[in-house]
Design an enzyme around this catalytic site. Sequence first.
Site, PDB file in Angstrom:
ATOM      1  N   THR A  18       0.215  -1.726  -0.082  1.00 43.95           N
ATOM      2  CA  THR A  18      -0.379  -0.111  -0.148  1.00 43.95           C
ATOM      3  C   THR A  18       0.975   1.366  -0.172  1.00 43.95           C
ATOM      4  O   THR A  18       1.483   0.885  -0.018  1.00 43.95           O
ATOM      5  CB  THR A  18      -0.993   0.039   1.873  1.00 43.95           C
ATOM      6  OG1 THR A  18      -0.267  -0.229   2.618  1.00 43.95           O
ATOM      7  CG2 THR A  18      -2.025  -1.305   1.225  1.00 43.95           C
ATOM      8  N   ASP A  19      -0.125   2.175  -0.660  1.00 43.82           N
ATOM      9  CA  ASP A  19       0.710   3.479  -0.478  1.00 43.82           C
ATOM     10  C   ASP A  19       0.331   4.343   1.169  1.00 43.82           C
ATOM     11  O   ASP A  19      -0.050   3.605   2.325  1.00 43.82           O
ATOM     12  CB  ASP A  19       0.098   4.650  -1.577  1.00 43.82           C
ATOM     13  CG  ASP A  19      -1.419   4.572  -0.980  1.00 43.82           C
ATOM     14  OD1 ASP A  19      -1.742   4.792   0.066  1.00 43.82           O
ATOM     15  OD2 ASP A  19      -2.400   4.855  -2.101  1.00 43.82           O
ATOM     16  N   VAL A  20       0.805   5.135   1.541  1.00 41.20           N
ATOM     17  CA  VAL A  20       0.791   5.895   3.253  1.00 41.20           C
ATOM     18  C   VAL A  20      -0.894   5.806   3.426  1.00 41.20           C
ATOM     19  O   VAL A  20      -0.444   5.529   4.996  1.00 41.20           O
ATOM     20  CB  VAL A  20       0.948   7.059   3.550  1.00 41.20           C
ATOM     21  CG1 VAL A  20       0.641   8.397   2.595  1.00 41.20           C
ATOM     22  CG2 VAL A  20       2.138   7.555   4.568  1.00 41.20           C
ATOM     23  N   THR A  21      -1.268   5.673   2.799  1.00 40.88           N
ATOM     24  CA  THR A  21      -2.727   5.769   2.908  1.00 40.88           C
ATOM     25  C   THR A  21      -3.602   4.388   3.491  1.00 40.88           C
ATOM     26  O   THR A  21      -4.359   4.598   3.194  1.00 40.88           O
ATOM     27  CB  THR A  21      -3.688   6.956   1.996  1.00 40.88           C
ATOM     28  OG1 THR A  21      -3.820   6.557   0.839  1.00 40.88           O
ATOM     29  CG2 THR A  21      -2.757   7.995   1.672  1.00 40.88           C
ATOM     30  N   ILE A  23      -4.006   2.285   1.069  1.00 39.28           N
ATOM     31  CA  ILE A  23      -4.375   1.951  -1.219  1.00 39.28           C
ATOM     32  C   ILE A  23      -3.098   1.391  -1.164  1.00 39.28           C
ATOM     33  O   ILE A  23      -2.651   1.684  -1.262  1.00 39.28           O
ATOM     34  CB  ILE A  23      -5.132   2.956  -0.943  1.00 39.28           C
ATOM     35  CG1 ILE A  23      -6.387   3.676  -0.476  1.00 39.28           C
ATOM     36  CG2 ILE A  23      -6.121   2.381  -2.570  1.00 39.28           C
ATOM     37  CD1 ILE A  23      -7.666   4.432  -1.185  1.00 39.28           C
TER      38      ILE A  23
END
Length: 138
Positions: A18-21, A23
């Site tokens: 995932t990315d930092v969010t 997702i």
Amino acid sequence: MHPLRTTRQDYRIYFEDTDVTGIVYHANYIKYFERGRTEALRASFSDLGALMETDDPCTFAVASLDIAYKVPAKLDDIISVETTLESAKGAKMVFDQKIFRGETLLAEGKVVVAVITLDGRPRRMPEAMKVRMAELTA
């Protein structure tokens, strides 16, 4: 057309996906599709490495990939990768792949895989593979 029985594998989404969010990063869907195709082929040819060690060796390379992203996968989701072999002729196989969370479609793709020599040149399927693929798609 009578495609290969559809195979389905489940995977959990980890931080690394995932990315930092939280997702899933878009390129990781390609990895999930790759795992699904590998497992589908393994179900048909139990030892994929043996395909490279025969008197008539071959391997595979993605020739084209088309992905439509529908809904994002998120951290801790359990996703299912569904893989169906649509056709296998000459030097290529065409796969229809979908990624689900439960019944929700997250992404779908069409992947064309080339059969290649060990030094990377396109080639027709070895006879034994051609016979097996014909059985699976009949």
